[in-house]
Write a protein that holds these residues in place. Structure first.
Motif, PDB file in Angstrom:
ATOM      1  N   LEU A 479       3.288 -14.665   9.823  1.00 32.12           N
ATOM      2  CA  LEU A 479       3.042 -13.303  10.315  1.00 32.12           C
ATOM      3  C   LEU A 479       4.290 -12.446  10.167  1.00 32.12           C
ATOM      4  O   LEU A 479       4.213 -11.276   9.774  1.00 32.12           O
ATOM      5  N   CYS A 480       5.451 -13.044  10.467  1.00 33.23           N
ATOM      6  CA  CYS A 480       6.703 -12.280  10.386  1.00 33.23           C
ATOM      7  C   CYS A 480       7.038 -11.892   8.952  1.00 33.23           C
ATOM      8  O   CYS A 480       7.775 -10.927   8.730  1.00 33.23           O
ATOM      9  N   ASP A 481       6.536 -12.634   7.971  1.00 31.79           N
ATOM     10  CA  ASP A 481       6.871 -12.388   6.569  1.00 31.79           C
ATOM     11  C   ASP A 481       5.768 -11.694   5.786  1.00 31.79           C
ATOM     12  O   ASP A 481       5.955 -11.391   4.608  1.00 31.79           O
ATOM     13  N   HIS A 482       4.623 -11.434   6.410  1.00 30.89           N
ATOM     14  CA  HIS A 482       3.450 -11.035   5.629  1.00 30.89           C
ATOM     15  C   HIS A 482       3.649  -9.735   4.864  1.00 30.89           C
ATOM     16  O   HIS A 482       3.089  -9.551   3.785  1.00 30.89           O
ATOM     17  N   CYS A 483       4.460  -8.807   5.396  1.00 28.24           N
ATOM     18  CA  CYS A 483       4.590  -7.514   4.724  1.00 28.24           C
ATOM     19  C   CYS A 483       5.409  -7.611   3.448  1.00 28.24           C
ATOM     20  O   CYS A 483       5.415  -6.690   2.629  1.00 28.24           O
ATOM     21  N   SER A 484       6.101  -8.731   3.247  1.00 27.44           N
ATOM     22  CA  SER A 484       6.831  -8.917   1.991  1.00 27.44           C
ATOM     23  C   SER A 484       5.926  -9.411   0.887  1.00 27.44           C
ATOM     24  O   SER A 484       6.273  -9.308  -0.290  1.00 27.44           O
ATOM     25  N   ASP A 485       4.780  -9.949   1.263  1.00 28.35           N
ATOM     26  CA  ASP A 485       3.844 -10.486   0.267  1.00 28.35           C
ATOM     27  C   ASP A 485       2.509 -10.705   0.966  1.00 28.35           C
ATOM     28  O   ASP A 485       2.188 -11.805   1.410  1.00 28.35           O
ATOM     29  N   SER A 486       1.725  -9.648   1.070  1.00 26.64           N
ATOM     30  CA  SER A 486       0.512  -9.715   1.876  1.00 26.64           C
ATOM     31  C   SER A 486      -0.530 -10.655   1.290  1.00 26.64           C
ATOM     32  O   SER A 486      -1.377 -11.168   2.013  1.00 26.64           O
ATOM     33  N   VAL A 487      -0.473 -10.893  -0.003  1.00 31.21           N
ATOM     34  CA  VAL A 487      -1.427 -11.816  -0.606  1.00 31.21           C
ATOM     35  C   VAL A 487      -1.014 -13.251  -0.333  1.00 31.21           C
ATOM     36  O   VAL A 487      -1.822 -14.091   0.074  1.00 31.21           O
ATOM     37  N   TYR A 488       0.246 -13.541  -0.547  1.00 32.30           N
ATOM     38  CA  TYR A 488       0.726 -14.898  -0.329  1.00 32.30           C
ATOM     39  C   TYR A 488       0.502 -15.324   1.115  1.00 32.30           C
ATOM     40  O   TYR A 488       0.183 -16.485   1.388  1.00 32.30           O
ATOM     41  N   ARG A 937      15.473  21.294 -10.745  1.00 30.65           N
ATOM     42  CA  ARG A 937      14.362  22.261 -10.660  1.00 30.65           C
ATOM     43  C   ARG A 937      13.542  21.992  -9.407  1.00 30.65           C
ATOM     44  O   ARG A 937      13.264  20.846  -9.064  1.00 30.65           O
ATOM     45  N   ASP A 938      13.118  23.068  -8.752  1.00 30.47           N
ATOM     46  CA  ASP A 938      12.335  22.911  -7.537  1.00 30.47           C
ATOM     47  C   ASP A 938      10.869  22.618  -7.835  1.00 30.47           C
ATOM     48  O   ASP A 938      10.129  22.200  -6.943  1.00 30.47           O
ATOM     49  N   ASP A 939      10.452  22.838  -9.090  1.00 32.60           N
ATOM     50  CA  ASP A 939       9.056  22.591  -9.426  1.00 32.60           C
ATOM     51  C   ASP A 939       8.902  21.329 -10.289  1.00 32.60           C
ATOM     52  O   ASP A 939       7.894  21.161 -10.987  1.00 32.60           O
ATOM     53  N   PHE A 940       9.884  20.462 -10.220  1.00 31.67           N
ATOM     54  CA  PHE A 940       9.827  19.240 -11.024  1.00 31.67           C
ATOM     55  C   PHE A 940      10.413  18.082 -10.213  1.00 31.67           C
ATOM     56  O   PHE A 940      11.448  18.240  -9.559  1.00 31.67           O
ATOM     57  N   ALA A 941       9.749  16.930 -10.269  1.00 37.27           N
ATOM     58  CA  ALA A 941      10.274  15.736  -9.588  1.00 37.27           C
ATOM     59  C   ALA A 941       9.767  14.494 -10.303  1.00 37.27           C
ATOM     60  O   ALA A 941       8.653  14.472 -10.856  1.00 37.27           O
ATOM     61  N   VAL A 942      10.611  13.498 -10.300  1.00 38.43           N
ATOM     62  CA  VAL A 942      10.232  12.163 -10.789  1.00 38.43           C
ATOM     63  C   VAL A 942      10.344  11.205  -9.607  1.00 38.43           C
ATOM     64  O   VAL A 942      11.368  11.177  -8.924  1.00 38.43           O
ATOM     65  N   VAL A 943       9.294  10.416  -9.362  1.00 35.26           N
ATOM     66  CA  VAL A 943       9.271   9.486  -8.234  1.00 35.26           C
ATOM     67  C   VAL A 943       8.931   8.088  -8.751  1.00 35.26           C
ATOM     68  O   VAL A 943       7.951   7.917  -9.471  1.00 35.26           O
ATOM     69  N   ILE A 944       9.773   7.131  -8.377  1.00 38.11           N
ATOM     70  CA  ILE A 944       9.482   5.724  -8.690  1.00 38.11           C
ATOM     71  C   ILE A 944       8.414   5.214  -7.719  1.00 38.11           C
ATOM     72  O   ILE A 944       8.570   5.333  -6.501  1.00 38.11           O
ATOM     73  N   GLN A 945       7.342   4.650  -8.246  1.00 38.74           N
ATOM     74  CA  GLN A 945       6.305   4.027  -7.434  1.00 38.74           C
ATOM     75  C   GLN A 945       6.419   2.506  -7.651  1.00 38.74           C
ATOM     76  O   GLN A 945       6.025   1.988  -8.686  1.00 38.74           O
ATOM     77  N   PRO A 946       6.968   1.768  -6.665  1.00 40.69           N
ATOM     78  CA  PRO A 946       7.421   0.384  -6.904  1.00 40.69           C
ATOM     79  C   PRO A 946       6.442  -0.711  -6.496  1.00 40.69           C
ATOM     80  O   PRO A 946       6.858  -1.835  -6.221  1.00 40.69           O
ATOM     81  N   PHE A 947       5.136  -0.436  -6.441  1.00 40.95           N
ATOM     82  CA  PHE A 947       4.209  -1.439  -5.924  1.00 40.95           C
ATOM     83  C   PHE A 947       4.176  -2.708  -6.762  1.00 40.95           C
ATOM     84  O   PHE A 947       3.714  -3.751  -6.308  1.00 40.95           O
ATOM     85  N   PHE A 948       4.652  -2.645  -8.016  1.00 46.23           N
ATOM     86  CA  PHE A 948       4.686  -3.832  -8.863  1.00 46.23           C
ATOM     87  C   PHE A 948       6.073  -4.486  -8.908  1.00 46.23           C
ATOM     88  O   PHE A 948       6.292  -5.428  -9.668  1.00 46.23           O
ATOM     89  N   GLN A 949       7.018  -3.980  -8.100  1.00 48.03           N
ATOM     90  CA  GLN A 949       8.381  -4.508  -8.170  1.00 48.03           C
ATOM     91  C   GLN A 949       8.419  -6.004  -7.879  1.00 48.03           C
ATOM     92  O   GLN A 949       9.108  -6.772  -8.543  1.00 48.03           O
ATOM     93  N   ASN A 950       7.691  -6.427  -6.858  1.00 44.23           N
ATOM     94  CA  ASN A 950       7.550  -7.850  -6.552  1.00 44.23           C
ATOM     95  C   ASN A 950       6.091  -8.221  -6.763  1.00 44.23           C
ATOM     96  O   ASN A 950       5.269  -8.118  -5.851  1.00 44.23           O
TER      97      ASN A 950
END
Length: 1082
Positions: A479-488, A937-950
C-alpha cells in the motif's frame, strides 16, 4: 524374567480391605521399620495404610497420556546391573503398582548376565523378554519402564567431563529410540541416578560428582525436549524425573545399603512424581510422617509432559502466580486446556493443545520493529523485537507478554517455533519467525521456502506429524508503494503473490492451519501525522509511506488508497473462499479479519494516543502488539463467517476460551460455513470507452492570450507527430493480415472515431469541452487522417519534416484560424531510434535525437502562434521483453521490429547499453524543456508528459503480462492500449509540472478520467520565472572592470567549491539515510 508374588497378592488384598478410600495422602511412620517392603518377617502393625484403588479406565486407553496406575499390566526396568539400590527402588515401585493391579507382571533383566552389558544391550535384551512374556500378548497392554542412568558408570577422564556427558546422552537417545521403535503402549520414566553405595570412581570428590550429576541431568532434559519426549506416537512417551536421585553423603562401608532410609525417600519421590508435579504434595511433613502420594479423581493419570499442564495450572491457581503485567500481560480463564485424546487427523478437529509448532511470515510488524523501543528513541525502530511479536513472540510468559505462542503455551508448554529476544530473521532466536522488515507480497514465496526448510531440518519438529499454526500478514508496504507502480501493486497482483505463497504451503506442509490476517485498514492512522502536537517524525513517514501519507483529505488519490486497501482485503477473502486450500483434511487457510476496520486510540483530549505506536508513529508498540495477539487469538476461536472484524486499540480486550460445544480452532467446516466459490467473471467490455463526470466544461469567458490560462474548452485544433504508435498501426488487428492497417481513428492522441463513451482518445475527451474541436483522425483512410502527421517507421530525424507538413496543412486549411485558434500538438517519438540504435550508433545517437527534437520544437516556437505542445516521454522499451507468446506474430515479428532490446541476453553489456541510452533520451528531453528555451512567448509552451517514464507492463488476473493491450506482433498497442495511453496523457495534462504521475496505470476502469478543478481550471504548464531587469551605470572606469573581473573569478570559485562540498555531504547523508530507512518499512 516374569515374576508373580502370591504372598504379596494376598497381603495386598488384606491391606486393600483395611485401607480407607477417603484420603489420597496416606501416613507412614518415618522409621526404618516402616519401609515399603512387604517382606514376611515384618509385622502387620508396621504396614501403612495404602492407597485405595480407583480402578482401571472404563475402556483401554488409546493414549499414553491417559493411563492410570490400574491400567498397567507390565512393569520393567533398565540400568540395575551395577545399582543395588536402584534395583531395590524398582522392586518397591512394583509393589506399589500391585496395589492398583494385583495381576501386574514384573519383567526385569537377568542381573548376573546384564552386569557387563551396556544400557543399549540391556534394552535389547529387555525387549526380547517383554515380547516373550504372556502379559504383552494383547495389543492393549500398557507397560511402565523405569530407566536408571547411573552417573557412576560414566567413563570420565580428567578434562573430558563434557565429552563423557555427551557420549552418555547419545547412548540414552539410542536406547530410547530403540524402545520407541520396538515397544508399543509404553511409558518410560528416565531417572538420573547416583548409587549410594561405594562409587566405582571413589577418587571423585563429592563436588565433582554432584556437578557431573547435574550436568548429565540437564543434558538428558535437553535431549527429551528436543525429541518432543519421544511422543510422536500416542502410545509411547518418555518422561525425565525432575531431579537426580542418590545420596552423596552415605556411608560407603555400610553393611546393608539396601536398607538405607534414603532409598525409601527416593521411592516416595519417584512415585509421587509419576502421579503429579514433585512440588505438589511433599513426601515428608513436619509431623515426622512420610506420605505416599495417591491418584485423585481430578488427576488419575500417570504423569507425562503433555497431561501435566492441567495439573500445573490448578497448582498455580492456588499458589502464588507470577505478577500480571496490567498492560502487556493477560489472564487466560480457560479451565479445559487438555489436548485431544489422540492426535487428530483432521485440521477441523484441532484443539489449541494439539498445536506443537508455530511459525510466521510477513514484514516489520511481525518482526516487531520498534515494539520494545523507548518512546523517544527513534533509532530503536531499527531493532527487531521478535520476542514480543504479536503472532510469533515467546519472551517470558503470558503474565508478562501477550503473544499467540504464549497463549498456546498455556495449553501446550512443549510448543516450539516462537522467536525470542531481538535480532534478524537469520538469527537463531528468530527460529520460525521468518518475517523480513520492508517485505512486500512478492517476498513471501521466498520466506515460505526458507520456513519449510527450517522446519524440515530442526530435530525438535516432526515435520510430517506435528500440527502447525502459521500466521501470514502482509500488504502494508505494498500500500505504501502503490503510487510508484499502481499495476505492480494492484489487487490482482498482490493477491496473486499471496496465492503463490499459500500454494507452496498447501503443497509442501502437512498438518497446518494457516492464519491469513487481513491487511490493516491503514487510512485512520494518517491522523497521527496530521496532529503536529504529537511531534511525530512526519519527514520519516513521507519517505516510508508517501503514497498513504501525502494525499490530501478528500482527494482522489486518498480515495484510491482506501479503495486499494479494501481491494486487498476483499481479494484475500475471495482467495480463501474459492476453496482451493481445502482439498484434504490436514491443511486449511482461515482469514482472520480483525484488522478490517481500525479504531484509532484517542486520549481524553481527543488526540491520538502515541503510546500504542513506536517512536516513528508508524510501527506498533508492545502495547498494541498485546492487543493484536488477543484479537488474533479470539478470531481463531470465532466461527468463520461470524468473526470480529473491527480492531479498537483502546477497547478492553480479554482472551476467549474454547467452549464445550466448540472446543476446536475454528475452520470453515467446524463453523458450518459454505464457501461461496469464486466470484462470477465480469462481462467482457464491448468497447474501450470511458465515462465522463466533469461538470464544468465551459471555455474561458474570453479567448485567453496566455497559454498559462488555457482551459480544455479553449482548444480549437488538435494535431500529432510521431511514428506507427500514433498512426494506430495494427490497433484493431486480429491476425497478421490486418497488422498493416493504420487505425488512426482510435489513435490515443489524435483519434476521433465515434464518441468518448465507446472510443477513448484525447480528442474525444476534448469534445466534451468543445464539441467543435478540429483536426482529429477518423477511420483508417488517409483522406480522413486530419492533422495526424505521424508516419509508421518514423524516427526522430523525420519529425522536422512532419512539423513542416503540419504547418503547411494548417495554413492551407480554411477551418483553421492561424492567428487566433489555440492549437494542441502531441509529440511522441523515439521507439524506432532505440530499437535500431545498435545498428547505427552514430546516426541514432542521443545527440542527434535531441538535435531533431530541438529543431522541430524551434520551428513551432518560431512560426506558429498560440500553441501548447505535449511531449510524451519515450517509454522504457526493455519491458517489451516480458511480452511473449507462442503466436507466429510474436515469434517472428517482435524481435525484428526491435532487435537491439529483444535479442541481447539478460544482464548483458548490450542490454545495459540500451537501457542507458533509453534513459538518456528521457533525461535529455526533460532538460531541453526545463532549461527555459521556449519560455520567451506567452502564447507558447512545451510540457513534458511523463506517464511512460517508468513503464509498467500491464498484468492480467493471474499475474501474467496482459496481451489484450498488445497487437498480434506483441509490439504495437491495441485499441485498449491506446485508450489507456489517452487517459494517462489527459490526466498528466491536469497535473502540476512537478507532481505528474510518472508511470502508466493500465487497468480497465471507465471512471479514471480526471477533471479540472475549480481552483485550477487550466491545463498545467511550466510558468517561467520573470527575470528582474539589471540596472547598470552609464559608464564604468576601466580599472573597475579589471578589478570586478578578478573578484568575480575568486567569488565564483569559492561559491562553486562550497556548493560542490555541500552537495557531496548531502548525497552521503541521503545514501546513509536510505540504507537505514529501507529496513524500517512495514
Amino acid at each position: 524374567m516374569a515374576t508373580q508374588g502370591c504372598a504379596v497378592v494376598s497381603s495386598i488384598s488384606l491391606l486393600l480391605f483395611l485401607s480407607t478410600a477417603t484420603d489420597c495422602l496416606v501416613p507412614l511412620p518415618k522409621s526404618e521399620s516402616s519401609m515399603l517392603s512387604l517382606e514376611h518377617e515384618k509385622t502387620a502393625d508396621t504396614y501403612p495404610f495404602l492407597c485405595a484403588s480407583f480402578g482401571p479406565s472404563p475402556s483401554s486407553p488409546s493414549s499414553v497420556h491417559h493411563i492410570r496406575p490400574s491400567d498397567l499390566a507390565v512393569f520393567s526396568a533398565l540400568g540395575l546391573s551395577n545399582s543395588p539400590q536402584a534395583a531395590h527402588v524398582s522392586k518397591w515401585i512394583a509393589e506399589i503398582l500391585s496395589i492398583f493391579n494385583p495381576h501386574i507382571s514384573t519383567v526385569l533383566p537377568n542381573m548376573p548376565l546384564s552386569r557387563n552389558r551396556n544400557l543399549l544391550e540391556q534394552a535389547e535384551d529387555l525387549v526380547l523378554s517383554l515380547r516373550r512374556g504372556e502379559a504383552v500378548e494383547s495389543d492393549n497392554c500398557w507397560g511402565l519402564l523405569l530407566m536408571f542412568v547411573n552417573v557412576d558408570e560414566l567413563h570420565v577422564s580428567p578434562g573430558q567431563e563434557a565429552a563423557a556427558v555427551s557420549s552418555a546422552t547419545k547412548e540414552i537417545e539410542e536406547v530410547l529410540s530403540t524402545l520407541q521403535s520396538q515397544l508399543h503402549h509404553t511409558l518410560v520414566r528416565v531417572v538420573v541416578w547416583s548409587e549410594d553405595g561405594e562409587a566405582l570412581y571413589s577418587s571423585k570428590s563429592t563436588l565433582e560428582k554432584a556437578v557431573l550429576t547435574g550436568v548429565l541431568q540437564e543434558s538428558v532434559s535437553g535431549l527429551l525436549a528436543s525429541r518432543q519426549w519421544f511422543g510422536e506416537r500416542d502410545d509411547f512417551s518418555a518422561v525425565l524425573l525432575s531431579s537426580p536421585l542418590g545420596n552423596h553423603h552415605s556411608n560407603h562401608h555400610s553393611a546393608r545399603p539396601t536398607t538405607n532410609p534414603t532409598a525409601n525417600q527416593h521411592t516416595l519421590q519417584l512415585w509421587a512424581e509419576m502421579l503429579q508435579s514433585v512440588t505438589d504434595q511433599p513426601s515428608e511433613y513436619d509431623d515426622g510422617m512420610s506420605r505416599i502420594a495417591c491418584p485423585t479423581e481430578d488427576l488419575p493419570y500417570l504423569r507425562t509432559q503433555r497431561n501435566s499442564q492441567l495439573e500445573f495450572r490448578k497448582k498455580t491457581d492456588t499458589q502464588s502466580t507470577p505478577r500480571l503485567d496490567p498492560v502487556n500481560g493477560s489472564e487466560l480463564p480457560c479451565a479445559d486446556r487438555n489436548p485431544s485424546p489422540s492426535t487428530p487427523s483432521s485440521v477441523h478437529e484441532l484443539r489449541p493443545a494439539d498445536i506443537k509448532v508455530v511459525a510466521a511470515l510477513g514484514d516489520s510488524l511481525t518482526a516487531a520493529n520498534g515494539a520494545g523501543s523507548a518512546p523517544s528513541n527513534l533509532l530503536g525502530v531499527l531493532t527487531e523485537y521478535r520476542g514480543i511479536s504479536w503472532s510469533i513472540g515467546g519472551d517470558f510468559d503470558l503474565n508478562r507478554v501477550t503473544t499467540l505462542p504464549n497463549v498456546l503455551r498455556e495449553f501446550n508448554p512443549s510448543l516450539v517455533g516462537f522467536s525470542l529476544g531481538k535480532g534478524s530473521e537469520d538469527s537463531p532466536k528468530a527460529f520460525l519467525n521468518q518475517a523480513v522488515p520492508g517485505a512486500n507480497a512478492h517476498d513471501l514465496p521466498k520466506q515460505a521456502r526458507v520456513l519449510i526448510q527450517k522446519m524440515k531440518n530442526d530435530t525438535r519438529i516432526d515435520f510430517q506429524n506435528d500440527w502447525k499454526v502459521i500466521t501470514l500478514f502482509i500488504g502494508g508496504n505494498d500500500l505504501c508503494d502503490h503510487c510508484s507502480d499502481s499495476v505492480y501493486y494492484s489487487t490482482a497482483n498482490i493477491v496473486g503473490r499471496i496465492q503463490e505463497t499459500l500454494d507452496i504451503l498447501h503443497k509442501e506442509v502437512p498438518r497446518a492451519l494457516v492464519n491469513l490476517v487481513e491487511v490493516m485498514y491503514i487510512v485512520p492512522l494518517r491522523k497521527l501525522q496530521q496532529d503536529s502536537s504529537l511531534k511525530c517524525p512526519t519527514w520519516l513517514l513521507n519517505r516510508l509511506c508517501r503514497c498513504v501519507v501525502k494525499p490530501r483529505d478528500g482527494s482522489r488519490e486518498l480515495r484510491m488508497v482506501a479503495d486499494l486497501n479494501r481491494g486487498y482485503q476483499r481479494g484475500m477473502v475471495e482467495l480463501v473462499d474459492s476453496g482451493r486450500y481445502d482439498t484434504h483434511d490436514n491443511f486449511t487457510v482461515v482469514v482472520q479479519p480483525f484488522f478490517r476496520e481500525v479504531v484509532l486510540p484517542l486520549l481524553d483530549d481527543g488526540r491520538p494516543d502515541r503510546s500504542y505506536f513506536a517512536p516513528d508513529c508508524f510501527h506498533l508498540s508492545q502495547k498494541a502488539h498485546s492487543l493484536m495477539a488477543r484479537a488474533l487469538w479470539n478470531n481463531m476461536l470465532e466461527p468463520v463467517g461470524n468473526k470480529t472484524s473491527t480492531y479498537d486499540f483502546s477497547a478492553g480486550l480479554g482472551l476467549q476460551c474454547p467452549s464445550e460445544s466448540a472446543p476446536y480452532l475454528r475452520t470453515y467446516r467446524n463453523s458450518n460455513y459454505t464457501y461461496p466459490g469464486p466470484a462470477p467473471l465480469p462481462t467482457p467490455p464491448s468497447n474501450w470507452g470511458s465515462d465522463f463526470s466533469c461538470t464544468d466544461t465551459a471555455p474561458s469567458p474570453t479567448v485567453p492570450t496566455s497559454v498559462h490560462s488555457l482551459r480544455p474548452g479553449d482548444i480549437k485544433v488538435v494535431a500529432s507527430l510521431g511514428d506507427s504508435i500514433t498512426a494506430g498501426f495494427g490497433a484493431k488487428a486480429k491476425h497478421l493480415g490486418q497488422l498493416r492497417d493504420e487505425e488512426r481513428g482510435v489513435s490515443w492522441s489524435i483519434g476521433g472515431d465515434e464518441t468518448l463513451e465507446t472510443v477513448t482518445t484525447l480528442p474525444n475527451i476534448l469534445k466534451k469541452f468543445n464539441p467543435n474541436v478540429y483536426g482529429f483522425s477518423m477511420g483508417k483512410d488517409n483522406s480522413t487522417k486530419g492533422f495526424n502527421m505521424a508516419i509508421s517507421g518514423a524516427k526522430a530525424g523525420g519529425i522536422p519534416r512532419q512539423v513542416r507538413d503540419l504547418i503547411q496543412a494548417w495554413k492551407n486549411d480554411g477551418r483553421v484560424d492561424w492567428e487566433n485558434d489555440w492549437k494542441l500538438v502531441t509529440l511522441f517519438i523515439g521507439g524506432n531510434d532505440l530499437c535500431q540504435y545498435c545498428h547505427d550508433r552514430v546516426s541514432l545517437s542521443t545527440k542527434n535525437y535531441m538535435h531533431y527534437i530541438r529543431e522541430s520544437l524551434d520551428m513551432l516556437y518560431n512560426e506558429v502562434p498560440r500553441v501548447l505542445v505535449n511531449v510524451a516521454e519515450i517509454l522504457q522499451i526493455e519491458d517489451l521483453r516480458k511480452i511473449h507468446t507462442n503466436s507466429l506474430g510474436c515469434q517472428l515479428l517482435q524481435k525484428s521490429l526491435c532487435p537491439c532490446f529483444l535479442i541481447p541476453g539478460e544482464n548483458s553489456p548490450e542490454l545495459s547499453e540500451m537501457k542507458r541510452i533509453n534513459r538518456e533520451f528521457q533525461v535529455q528531453t526533460e532538460a531541453l524543456v526545463s532549461e527555459g528555451h521556449y519560455d520567451g512567448r506567452d502564447d507558447f509552451a512545451v510540457v513534458i508528459q511523463p506517464f511512460f517514464q517508468n513503464s509498467v507492463v500491464p498484468m492480467n488476473s493471474v499475474g501474467q503480462p496482459d496481451l489484450d493491450f498488445f497487437s498480434v506482433d506483441c509490439f504495437h498497442f491495441t485499441e485498449r492500449g491506446h485508450a489507456e495511453m489517452a487517459i494517462a496523457l489527459w490526466n498528466n495534462m491536469l497535473e502540476p509540472v512537478d507532481s505528474k504521475q510518472i508511470y502508466n496505470n493500465f487497468t480497465h476502469d471507465r471512471s479514471k478520467i480526471k477533471c479540472p478543478t475549480k481552483d485550477h481550471p487550466y491545463i498545467f504548464t511550466r510558468v517561467p520565472d520573470t527575470p528582474q531587469p539589471v540596472r547598470c551605470p552609464e559608464s564604468l572606469p576601466v580599472w573597475a572592470t579589471a578589478v570586478l573581473a578578478v573578484v568575480s573569478l575568486v567569488i565564483g570559485w569559492a561559491v562553486t567549491w562550497a556548493l560542490l562540498s555541500c552537495r557531496e555531504r548531502r548525497n552521503s547523508q541521503e545514501i546513509a539515510s536510505n540504507v537505514e530507512m529501507k529496513a524500517v518499512k512495514f
